[in-house]
Enzyme design. Structure first.
Site, short mmCIF file in Angstrom:
data_model
loop_
_atom_site.label_atom_id
_atom_site.label_comp_id
_atom_site.label_asym_id
_atom_site.label_seq_id
_atom_site.Cartn_x
_atom_site.Cartn_y
_atom_site.Cartn_z
CG HIS A 1 -6.23 6.11 0.33
ND1 HIS A 1 -6.31 6.94 1.40
CD2 HIS A 1 -5.06 5.44 0.45
CE1 HIS A 1 -5.24 6.78 2.16
NE2 HIS A 1 -4.46 5.88 1.60
CG HIS B 1 0.19 6.07 -0.80
ND1 HIS B 1 -0.96 6.41 -1.47
CD2 HIS B 1 -0.21 5.66 0.44
CE1 HIS B 1 -2.01 6.22 -0.66
NE2 HIS B 1 -1.58 5.76 0.49
CB CYS C 1 -8.24 -2.28 -4.16
SG CYS C 1 -6.77 -1.53 -4.87
CG HIS D 1 -1.79 1.19 1.38
ND1 HIS D 1 -3.13 1.18 1.06
CD2 HIS D 1 -1.53 2.45 1.80
CE1 HIS D 1 -3.65 2.37 1.29
NE2 HIS D 1 -2.69 3.17 1.75
CD GLU D 2 1.71 3.84 3.72
OE1 GLU D 2 1.97 4.87 3.08
OE2 GLU D 2 0.70 3.75 4.46
CB CYS E 1 -5.15 0.17 -8.30
SG CYS E 1 -6.12 1.24 -7.21
CB CYS F 1 -8.93 -3.19 -7.73
SG CYS F 1 -8.79 -1.44 -8.09
ZN LIG Z 1 -2.69 5.12 2.15
ZN LIG Z 2 -7.82 -0.15 -6.38
#
Ligand SMILES: [Zn+2]
Ligand SMILES: [Zn+2]
Lengths: 448, 181
Positions: B143, B137, B149, B133-134, B171, B168
Site C-alpha cells: 500500500h 499486489h 495512487c 490495485h490487487e 510505485c 504514482c
Molecule cells: Zn491492497
Molecule cells: Zn503509489
C-alpha cells in the site's frame, strides 16, 4: 530473530489457520512484518521484548487461554500493544483484559475499515514508520527524476534549488511549458520535505468551473447542492499536514482566488453548505505555464495572492533549451518502456537519435516519451531507427497512408497525448463515449 | 520475480462483457502487458457461505491457482458476489502479495448499496481501480501513502473515488524494479 527495524511488526495468535492466513495477508499488503502462532506455547516461543509492536490475540486458545497469555506477554514486554480478538459471547472477558492493559478488543468477524484505522492509529501514536524505508523510496524517486530531467548543468542547478527549498515550508511557484515535468518536480519537493509522511494533493485548476472549484478546494456538506449526496472532504482538508499542489494556477477564477487567499492567510475555512470551521496546515506548491506577472498587471490574477504563492520561483526549461539532455532522457525512457513492453530494444540508431535531438518538442518531455513509446511499439529490431518514428502532422503522411483508419488512429493518438492519456477528457474532445474510445485504443494499439 | 507475460481474467458468475472489455484494456495499459478473458470451470457454490451469503475469497484464489498452470501468467478472478474471509466481514478484493492470483468483486462498488441510483460509470471506474490495485499486489507492490495512487489502501468508497487508476511515480519505480529483475 532480530527485529526488522524497517517495518511494523505484528504477531497474530489464533488457533484457526484461516484466521492467521487471512490477517497475515491483509497486513502484509500494508508492508507490515507479520508473524503468527497457533497457541500460547508457540506465541511465547516467538515473543521477545521489543520484537513485536502489536499483538492480535484470540481470547479462546487451546491450553493456556488468551487472557492468561496476555498477562504473561505484558509481564515480558510492558510496552507491547495488545488487541484481543473475541466472539460476541466472550466480550465480557475481553473487557476485563482492558483493565490488564490491553489496548482494545475486536469482535469476530472483523470489519476491515475498523481494523485498518485501529492499526494506523496505533502506528501513528508509536511513530513506527521507519526513516530507512522512506529514505530508500525517496532516493529511488530522486534517481528517477534525474533520469527524467537530465543532467546538464542547467538541470543540475535546478535540482540544487529544489534540494535547497524542499526542506523549508516556503511556497514554491514552478514555471515552465506544459510537458516539462512540473508535477514531478512538485512531488520531488514534497518527498524531500518534512511533510513527506502526509499526502501531496493535486488540484488541477484548469477546467474547474467556479462552482466546481469551491467544492474541490473546500469540500461540501451532504445536500449542499443538487448532487451532493455524500459529505465530501475538500482537497485542502485531505492535504492536512501535507502539500497542496495547484496545477495551472493561472486558470482559477476570481472568486476562488479570493477564497483561496483567505484560506491561506487564516489556515481555516468552512465546507460548502456548512458552518463548521475546518483548520488546516499545508504547504503550497503551484505550477503555471502562463505569464503570471502579466496576469497581475492585467488584473486577471490577484496581486496579493500572487505574492503569497510566488515566494520562491523555479523555472523548468523547455526541452529544446537543454537538447544535450535528450540522449540521456531518451535512453532512460527507452529502457523503461522496452522492458515494460517485453521487448529487447537496446538503443537508438544514430539517425534516430539525430531526429530526436533536432526536433523542437513543443510538448517537451511528455511528447518525447509518447513518441518513444510509439516507436517501441512499432519497432521489431534491436535498435530503433528513424523510420520507427511516426510524424505528427497529417500533411506529412504519404498519400497511400491517407485512409480514414490511419487518420483516425493518428488523430486519436494526438488527442490522447494532449489530454495526457485521460480517457474521459479525450472522449469529450472526440465526442465519443469512453467505451468506444477504449475499443479504438485497443483496436489501433494506441498509447495512453 | 519472473516478468509476467499475461494477465488472464476469469469471470466468475460475471457476464457484463462490456465491463470486462474495458477492464481488460485498463489492466493492459496499467501494466503494459497483454490480457485475455479465460473462462474457468469453478463451482462457486463450494466456496459460498450460505449464512453470510458471501463467497470465500481465499478459496477463490486457491481455485484460480489450481486451474492455471502457466507460472508466468497472472490470474484475476472477477465476480458479482460479495467476498469474505472467515475473520473479515468483507473484502473488495484479495491478492497473493508477490504471487499470481487475485480476485475482485463488484458487489461493494454498486451505488445501490449506498441507497443511490445505479451508476454504471462509477461501478466501472471503481472495479478498474480495484483490479489494478490487487494485481499491483501480485507484482509485489504494497500500500502507498499517496492518496492519488491506485495502491492507496482505500477503505471508504469516497477515498476510493478520489484515487486515480494509475500508479504514482514512487510505485512506478518500484514496479519497474520488480519487473526488471
Ligand atoms: Zn491492497
Ligand atoms: Zn503509489
Amino acid at each position: 530473530m532480530n527485529k526488522d527495524n524497517n517495518k511494523v511488526n505484528i504477531l497474530i495468535v489464533d488457533d484457526e489457520a484461516s484466521v492467521r492466513g487471512s490477517l497475515s495477508r491483509w497486513f502484509e499488503e500494508f508492508d507490515y512484518n507479520v508473524g503468527s502462532a497457533a497457541d500460547a506455547a508457540e506465541a511465547l516461543d516467538k515473543f521477545r521484548p521489543g520484537k513485536w509492536d502489536i499483538v492480535f490475540l484470540d481470547i479462546r486458545l487451546p491450553g493456556m487461554d488468551g487472557t492468561e497469555l496476555h498477562h504473561k506477554m505484558k509481564e515480558i514486554d510492558p510496552d507491547i500493544t495488545t488487541i484481543m480478538i473475541t466472539a460476541y459471547a466472550s466480550v465480557d472477558t475481553a473487557i476485563k483484559t482492558l483493565k490488564d492493559g490491553a489496548y482494545d478488543y475486536i469482535t469476530k468477524p472483523i470489519d476491515p475499515d475498523y481494523l485498518s484505522h485501529l492499526v494506523s492509529n496505533i502506528i501513528e501514536k508509536k511513530q513506527l514508520f521507519s526513516e530507512n524505508q522512506k529514505l530508500k523510496k525517496r532516493l529511488n524517486a530522486l534517481c528517477k527524476f534525474d533520469k527524467f530531467l537530465g543532467d546538464t548543468p542547467q538541470i543540475k542547478k535546478l535540482l540544487d534549488l529544489v534540494k535547497t527549498v524542499a526542506p523549508t515550508d516556503t511556497s514554491v511557484m514552478i514555471r515552465g511549458e506544459s510537458g516539462t515535468g512540473k508535477e514531478l518536480l512538485a512531488q520531488l519537493i514534497h518527498s524531500l520535505s518534512p511533510r513527506r509522511y502526509s499526502p501531496i494533493v493535486t488540484i488541477n485548476c484548469a477546467g474547474l468551473t467556479p462552482g466546481l472549484a469551491e467544492s474541490e478546494f473546500f469540500g461540501h456538506e451532504k445536500g449542499a447542492f443538487t448532487g451532493a449526496i455524500y459529505r465530501r472532504k475538500g482537497k485542502l482538508e485531505i492535504a492536512h499536514q501535507g502539500t497542496v499542489f495547484l496545477d495551472e494556477i493561472g486558470c482559477i477564477d476570481s472568486k476562488t482566488q479570493m477564497d483561496l487567499l483567505r484560506a491561506i492567510e487564516t489556515r481555516q475555512f468552512t465546507r460548502v453548505g456548512g458552518n463548521e470551521i475546518v483548520n488546516v496546515d499545508f504547504r503550497l506548491i503551484c505550477a503555471t505555464n502562463l505569464d503570471m506577472e502579466k496576469a497581475v498587471e492585467q488584473g486577471t490574477f490577484r496581486e496579493d495572492l500572487y505574492y503569497r504563492l510566488n515566494v520562491f520561483s523555479l523555472f523548468v526549461p523547455p526541452l529544446r533549451e537543454h537538447r544535450a539532455d535528450i540522449p540521456v532522457i531518451a535512453n532512460g525512457l527507452l529502457k523503461k518502456l522496452s522492458t515494460s513492453m517485453n521487448k529487447n530494444i537496446t538503443g537508438f540508431s544514430n539517425g534516430a537519435m539525430d531526429l530526436l535531438t533536432n526536433r523542437d518538442w513543443s510538448g517537451n518531455v511528455r511528447e518525447l516519451r509518447n513518441s518513444i513509446e510509439r516507436a517501441v511499439v512499432v519497432c521489431n529490431k534491436q535498435v530503433i531507427s528513424s523510420d520507427c518514428f511516426v510524424l505528427d502532422n497529417i500533411s506529412d503522411i504519404s498519400p497511400q497512408d491517407q485512409s480514414l483508419m490511419t487518420i483516425e488512429k493518428r488523430h486519436i493518438q494526438n488527442v490522447l497525448d494532449k489530454t495526457g492519456g485521460n480517457i474521459t477528457h479525450a472522449a469529450e474532445t472526440l465526442q465519443i463515449d469512453r467505451t468506444t474510445l477504449y475499443h479504438k485504443i485497443e483496436k489501433y494499439g494506441l498509447c495512453r | 520475480m519472473p516478468i509476467a507475460s499475461r494477465v488472464n481474467i476469469v469471470p466468475l458468475d460475471f457476464d457484463d462483457d462490456e465491463l470486462l472489455g474495458n477492464m481488460s484494456s485498463s489492466i493492459s495499459q496499467a501494466f503494459q502487458i497483454p490480457t485475455r478473458i479465460v473462462p474457468m470451470d469453478i463451482r462457486l457454490d463450494m466456496g459460498r457461505n450460505r449464512q453470510r451469503d458471501q463467497l470465500n475469497s481465499t478459496w477463490v484464489l486457491s481455485q484460480l491457482l489450481s486451474q492455471s498452470l502457466n507460472n508466468s501468467d497472472k490470474i484475476l478472478g472477477i465476480t458479482v458476489h460479495d467476498l469474505y474471509t472467515p475473520i473479515l466481514t468483507y473484502l473488495f478484493g484479495e491478492a497473493e502479495l508477490g504471487g499470481r492470483a487475485a480476485v475482485v468483486s463488484t458487489y461493494r462498488f454498486r451505488d445501490e448499496l449506498y441507497g443511490l441510483p445505479a451508476n454504471k460509470d462509477n461501478l466501472e471506474k471503481r472495479i478498474e481501480k480495484e483490479a489494478v490495485h490487487e494485481l499491483g499486489h501480485t507484482f509485489g507492490l504494497v500500500h502507498c501513502l499517496n492518496f492519488d495512487c491506485v495502491m492507496h489502501a482505500s477503505t471508504y468508497i469516497e477515498e476510493f473515488d478520489y484515487k486515480t487508476n494509475s500508479f504514482c511515480p514512487l510505485c512506478v519505480s518500484l514496479l519497474d524494479e520488480r519487473t526488471n529483475t
